[in-house]
Every structure is written in C-alpha cells, then in structure tokens.
Design a protein around this motif. Structure first.
Motif, mmCIF file in Angstrom:
data_model
loop_
_atom_site.group_PDB
_atom_site.id
_atom_site.type_symbol
_atom_site.label_atom_id
_atom_site.label_comp_id
_atom_site.label_asym_id
_atom_site.label_seq_id
_atom_site.Cartn_x
_atom_site.Cartn_y
_atom_site.Cartn_z
ATOM 1 N N ILE A 175 29.225 -40.670 26.940
ATOM 2 C CA ILE A 175 29.211 -39.669 28.017
ATOM 3 C C ILE A 175 30.642 -39.169 28.243
ATOM 4 C CG2 ILE A 175 28.707 -39.197 30.437
ATOM 5 C CD1 ILE A 175 26.620 -41.423 30.355
ATOM 6 N N TYR A 176 31.542 -40.090 28.543
ATOM 7 C CA TYR A 176 32.897 -39.732 28.956
ATOM 8 C C TYR A 176 33.866 -39.857 27.770
ATOM 9 C CZ TYR A 176 30.255 -41.209 33.033
ATOM 10 O OH TYR A 176 29.259 -41.390 33.950
ATOM 11 N N VAL B 187 34.615 -36.412 37.627
ATOM 12 C CA VAL B 187 36.004 -36.893 37.594
ATOM 13 C C VAL B 187 36.530 -36.974 36.163
ATOM 14 C CG1 VAL B 187 37.552 -38.807 38.189
ATOM 15 C CG2 VAL B 187 35.641 -38.216 39.715
ATOM 16 N N PHE B 188 35.731 -37.544 35.264
ATOM 17 C CA PHE B 188 36.210 -37.832 33.909
ATOM 18 C C PHE B 188 35.914 -36.728 32.896
ATOM 19 C CE2 PHE B 188 35.255 -42.468 35.167
ATOM 20 C CZ PHE B 188 36.513 -42.623 35.708
ATOM 21 N N GLY B 189 34.931 -35.892 33.181
ATOM 22 C CA GLY B 189 34.495 -34.914 32.194
ATOM 23 C C GLY B 189 33.567 -35.541 31.169
ATOM 24 N N SER B 190 33.107 -34.738 30.224
ATOM 25 C CA SER B 190 32.239 -35.213 29.143
ATOM 26 C C SER B 190 32.987 -35.106 27.820
ATOM 27 C CB SER B 190 30.949 -34.388 29.079
ATOM 28 O OG SER B 190 30.217 -34.516 30.278
ATOM 29 N N ARG C 198 38.193 -47.746 30.594
ATOM 30 C CA ARG C 198 38.473 -48.227 31.956
ATOM 31 C C ARG C 198 37.215 -48.813 32.585
ATOM 32 N NH1 ARG C 198 39.826 -44.391 37.169
ATOM 33 N NH2 ARG C 198 39.581 -46.043 38.741
ATOM 34 N N LEU C 199 36.086 -48.151 32.411
ATOM 35 C CA LEU C 199 34.826 -48.672 32.944
ATOM 36 C C LEU C 199 34.485 -50.033 32.342
ATOM 37 C CD1 LEU C 199 32.509 -45.527 33.120
ATOM 38 C CD2 LEU C 199 32.871 -47.164 34.988
ATOM 39 N N VAL C 200 34.653 -50.152 31.031
ATOM 40 C CA VAL C 200 34.379 -51.431 30.380
ATOM 41 C C VAL C 200 35.301 -52.520 30.935
ATOM 42 C CG1 VAL C 200 34.424 -52.685 28.187
ATOM 43 C CG2 VAL C 200 33.528 -50.351 28.258
ATOM 44 N N ILE D 174 22.898 -51.280 26.601
ATOM 45 C CA ILE D 174 23.299 -50.077 27.332
ATOM 46 C C ILE D 174 24.814 -49.963 27.196
ATOM 47 C CG2 ILE D 174 23.598 -51.272 29.545
ATOM 48 C CD1 ILE D 174 21.861 -47.858 29.229
ATOM 49 N N ASN D 175 25.335 -48.742 27.119
ATOM 50 C CA ASN D 175 26.761 -48.586 26.839
ATOM 51 C C ASN D 175 27.466 -47.689 27.847
ATOM 52 O OD1 ASN D 175 27.138 -50.243 24.322
ATOM 53 N ND2 ASN D 175 25.364 -49.022 23.785
ATOM 54 N N SER D 176 27.396 -46.382 27.713
ATOM 55 C CA SER D 176 28.100 -45.530 28.683
ATOM 56 C C SER D 176 27.711 -45.835 30.131
ATOM 57 C CB SER D 176 27.859 -44.054 28.352
ATOM 58 O OG SER D 176 28.783 -43.611 27.394
ATOM 59 N N PRO D 177 26.426 -45.960 30.461
ATOM 60 C CA PRO D 177 26.055 -46.281 31.848
ATOM 61 C C PRO D 177 25.951 -47.778 32.109
ATOM 62 C CG PRO D 177 24.357 -44.961 30.710
ATOM 63 C CD PRO D 177 25.226 -45.592 29.683
#
Length: 545
Positions: free
Chosen positions: A197-198, A535-538, A205-207, A153-156
């Motif tokens: 996604i973002y 917040v981040f957009g697509s 930043r999420l990673v 899984i990557n974006s989520p």
C-alpha cells in the motif's frame, strides 16, 4: 521437432535420464556420486555441531520431534467470517493443531468489502475482514489463549493484529498468553508478491512499530514472519529464496536497533517462512543453511547473546507453484515429498497444500487429505524418531555448504548496495527472480525439467474434480454488515481516533496504540488504512521489461 507419443497416447520422454539429473531444480550442478572428497572443506565444529547446539545446522532442539511435533497449521479462509469459522472448527476437530488465516484480496490491500475496488473479489482468495466485528465472528468459540494463530497479512498487518488483540481482550485473555504470528513482511511484497500500500520506508516504520509493541506487550507472539515463500513462488531459485529472505531479516533487525531496542529484547520473536519445493535434498539443505547463516549473523554481526535470538524458527508451506491442474491427484504425491523435506529439514510448523489448489481454494475433502498427509508423516513414517537423520550425508552436506556460500554472496552484494531497501529501489532482487523464473520455464519447455502430467506422461483425458465454489452473495452480506455497523457505532469517537492516528503518523511515535483505539471504536480496516494513505501516500512500482 514435434513431441513424440507412445502407444498409450502419452508424450514420450526424449531426454536421457543421465542428462536430466545433472542439476537440481534450481540449476545447481550435481555430481554423479558423492564421497568424503567432496567434504574436504567441512569443519565439523563450525558447520555441523549437534542438534540443539550452535550453529543449529542440525536443528534448534536436541530432541526435535521426539520431544514435540511440529504445529500442523493448515492455511484457510474463504467467503465470510461465519463460513471460515465453521471450517476452522472442522479442522480443529480433525486434529489440526494451529490456525492459519488466509485473507481475501481487498483485506490484503486495505479495502473494506463495500469499497468499489473490492467488487468481485470479496471472499474469493480468503476470508473478508473489514472490522473488529468480523474478527469477533471469525474466532467465535475458539479460545485464543489456547490455540496458536498465524495470520498472513502484510501492509495492513498492524490493523489486523490490533483486531486480534482486541478480540483477545473481549475473550478475557491476557495478551501474555497469546501465541502465534502475523506475517507482516513488507519487504518481500516489493520483491515478489506486490501486495503493498505505502512506500517502503513508512511501511518499514509500521513493521518496526509492531516489533516494538510486541517486545513490550506480547512476549509469546511473533510480530513478523520473514517470508521466502512468496519469493520462491515468484520463480526464484532455492538460494535466492534463502539469501533474500535472510537479508530481509537483517533489514528488520537494523530498523529495530535504530529504534533503540536491544537485540535480545526482540530477536527471539522473529520467525521465518520458507517454501518446500520438489527437489528433496536441495530443500533440506536450504533449511539447514538458513539456521547456520542466521546463527552466525545474529551472534557476530549483531552481538546477540540470548540463545533464543540465535535460533532460526520457521514455518514451511509446500509449493503452490508446483501444483498442476493437469492430473491433479499427482499433487498429493508432490505435497507428500515436499512436506517430508520440510520435516527432515527441521520445520517448527507446516502447511500442506491441497490437491485442488490449482483450480480454487481447497474443498473440505481435499484439505482433509492434506492434513492427513502430515499426520501420516508424523505418526507412521518413522522420520520423527531422530533429529536431522540425514545429517552427515555427503550429498546433503555438500549442498548445505554450497547453499550457504552462494547465499552469503548475495547478502554481501546487497550490503554493498546499502541494504535491502536500496536494492529493491534498484530492482536488484526483482531482476534476479525474473531471470531465474524465465530460465526455469525454458528448461521445462525444452523438456530438461519434467513435470509429470504436463510435459511428461500427459494423458489426453482429465477427470473432473469437485472444487469449492464461493457464494457470490458474500460481498452483499459483508456490505450489509458494514452498513449496519456504521449506523450503530459511535462515529464521533471513530473520527477522533482516526485523527489521532494521523497526528501520530505525521510524527515519529509508535502508531500501534492509536490503531488499537481506532479498532476498539470499530473503525474499519479501510478507514484506518485510508487515514494512513493520507499521510504516507501510495506506492507505485517501476515496471521491469
């Protein structure tokens, strides 16, 4: 000139064998014979060493598989969590030693099973997971403290990982006992697989949040698997897979250091994921070069001192792109050769593809053959008796040195561009892969690269094989469960958790604690990802022509 056929109806091979053997599958020139003269530049101390010792060219453990076999981790997931749980139980009974979760496309893109964009895709390419309730079902009866789990899984990834951690809590398992991996490699999505996604920077930043959170809370869990597999599946050469994967790894290290983490606090938990393609010696050389490059990079570029930070650990999966729907039983032979290359190259875990994957997700019979392939290699072939048994081969060592040099050239070019994100924004790796893919396909169509059953020995009649059929009712069942969940949960708590997550996302704090609270409140995957979209957009990719 039209193709010629022999008296059996099979397409004749017109290219002379000597011509066809001049290059590897990636187009690297191969000499007629190799000897000491090809290794005049080999420095035994710098380039080889011993298994278990820096620079780990020959393996990260002194005894390798004599001490412990690789983890046999078959990638699996389809339809509903209930059905996938039954497959997991079956595979564990058959001797599989680790789980690997395949998610369906809506899950990979951050949509719930009842979203309009999920229509027709629920459960098709993996299991549908929309909530903590689904994750509880997926691992029902499977003790997470005793079984390693990999999740592609990557974006989520942060959301799915939070669900996994919450299930462990409900099972009473201390997070310190959890062992496994989330893929979480967003850079290769922009380069190759395209399931993002973002935009790149908030995604990074999420990673980084997951890497930081893992360093503090899950000492045995890998918060990222830096993946070359999908880069190769998109058509790259072996060297491009090696270079872009390692440069992605460098990018993640730089972001974690910028966050304030010490290199040895997180680097031991970085893991890698490589393709195992058809060219036997080229693949083994790729893995050996990867370990060597990473060891020097971590020590000399980043100042790592913990030996565990220097050791590149990797999972391998046999090449899905090499499988053919024509003469599908040939895929068993392909997979065996590829798996053997991964083992001789020193992998820590391995997935072997099933013979039917050019048609559909693996059926039970096919996946059992794939698992048995690993077990035969491990228990009958004898290749586990000695670490790096091909080490010292003139041919292999030359390929290893050349792969290292070529990958180093790519890494230097990306450094000059300002890093991998800057290179992605300039479409550099995307163009390189597209060109390599086109050149390989042209070689196939000219008959210079042979694919048995496709452009050589192509029989006119194909026997049908049994394939897995996904019940179209999976989407209805998942949607019904979501409707029931939204009625019984505390929706005021859910809203408060999502609002808190958005506030953190708008600032600079680590988002993992807020994601965990939202998951525990049974906010759905789609709701959490949508809150972050606000917040981040697509991200919209600029297409290449």
């Amino acid at each position: 000139m039209p193709p010629r056929y022999n008296d059996t109806g099979m397409k004749a091979i017109t290219a002379p064998p000597a011509r066809r053997s001049l290059t590897t599958i990636s187009g690297v020139s191969v000499e007629p014979c190799y000897g000491p003269e090809q290794l005049a530049d080999l420095d035994s101390g710098r380039d080889l060493g011993e298994p278990g010792h820096f620079p780990y060219t020959r393996g990260i453990h002194e005894t390798m598989y004599r001490g412990r076999l690789w983890t046999m981790r078959q990638f699996s997931g389809f339809a509903t969590p209930e059905e996938t749980n039954r497959r997991y139980q079956y595979l564990l009974e058959q001797g599989q030693t680790g789980l690997s979760v395949a998610f369906d496309l809506p899950t990979l893109m951050g949509y719930d099973a009842d979203h309009m964009l999920a229509e027709g895709e629920v459960g098709k390419c993996g299991v549908a997971i929309s909530s903590l309730e689904d994750m509880e079902t997926l691992f029902r009866g499977i003790p997470l403290g005793d079984v390693t789990v990999s999740m592609t899984i990557n974006s989520p990834a942060a959301v799915i990982w939070a669900m996994y951690l919450a299930v462990a809590e409900k099972q009473g398992v201390d997070w310190a006992r959890l062992s496994g991996t989330i893929q979480n490699d967003i850079l290769k999505e922009y380069i190759a697989q395209k399931e993002f996604i973002y935009p790149p920077r908030p995604s990074m930043r999420l990673v980084t949040d997951t890497i930081e959170f893992s360093a503090h809370h899950t000492p045995r869990f890998n918060p990222i698997s830096i993946s070359g597999y999908h880069i190769r599946e998109a058509g790259s050469t072996a060297v491009q897979e090696l270079a872009f994967t390692l440069r992605d790894g460098i990018e993640y290290v730089e972001w974690a250091l910028a966050r304030g983490l010490h290199i040895d606090a997180f680097a031991p938990r970085l893991s890698f994921f490589f393709n195992a393609h058809n060219d036997f010696f080229e693949e083994i050389a790729k893995y050996r070069a990867a370990r060597k490059i990473w060891a020097y990079t971590m020590r000399d570029r980043f100042g790592a001192r913990d030996e565990r930070s220097l050791k590149l650990r990797f999972h391998a999966q046999t090449a899905g792109c090499s499988l053919t729907w024509q003469q599908p039983y040939n895929n068993i032979a392909r997979t065996t050769i590829q798996a053997m290359a991964a083992v001789l190259g020193g992998c820590q875990s391995l997935h072997t593809n099933s013979l039917d994957e050019a048609y559909a997700l693996p059926g039970e019979h096919a996946v059992t053959i794939a698992l048995r392939t690993q077990q035969v290699i491990a228990r009958e072939s004898g290749v586990t008796a000695s670490p790096d048994p091909l080490g010292g081969s003139y041919f292999l060592e030359r390929l290893t040195l050349d792969a290292e040099a070529a990958a180093g050239g790519y890494i230097a070019r990306i450094d000059e561009m300002g890093g991998m994100i800057a290179a992605i924004e300039r479409n550099f790796p995307q163009k390189e892969i597209a060109n390599a893919s086109y050149q390989y396909q042209q070689a196939v169509e000219r008959g210079e690269k042979l694919i048995i059953g496709v452009n050589a020995f192509a029989a006119g009649q194909e026997e049908p094989i049994e394939i897995l059929q996904i019940d179209l009712g999976a989407q209805v069942r998942q949607a019904d469960k979501l409707a029931a969940l939204r009625k019984k949960r505390d929706n005021i708590r859910v809203r408060a958790c999502l609002d808190a997550l958005k506030r953190t996302a708008e600032g600079t704090g680590n988002m993992m604690p807020d994601i965990l609270e939202a998951v525990r409140a049974y906010a759905t995957l789609g709701e959490i990802c949508e809150a972050l979209r606000e917040v981040f957009g697509s991200y919209q990719e600029t297409s290449l022509v």
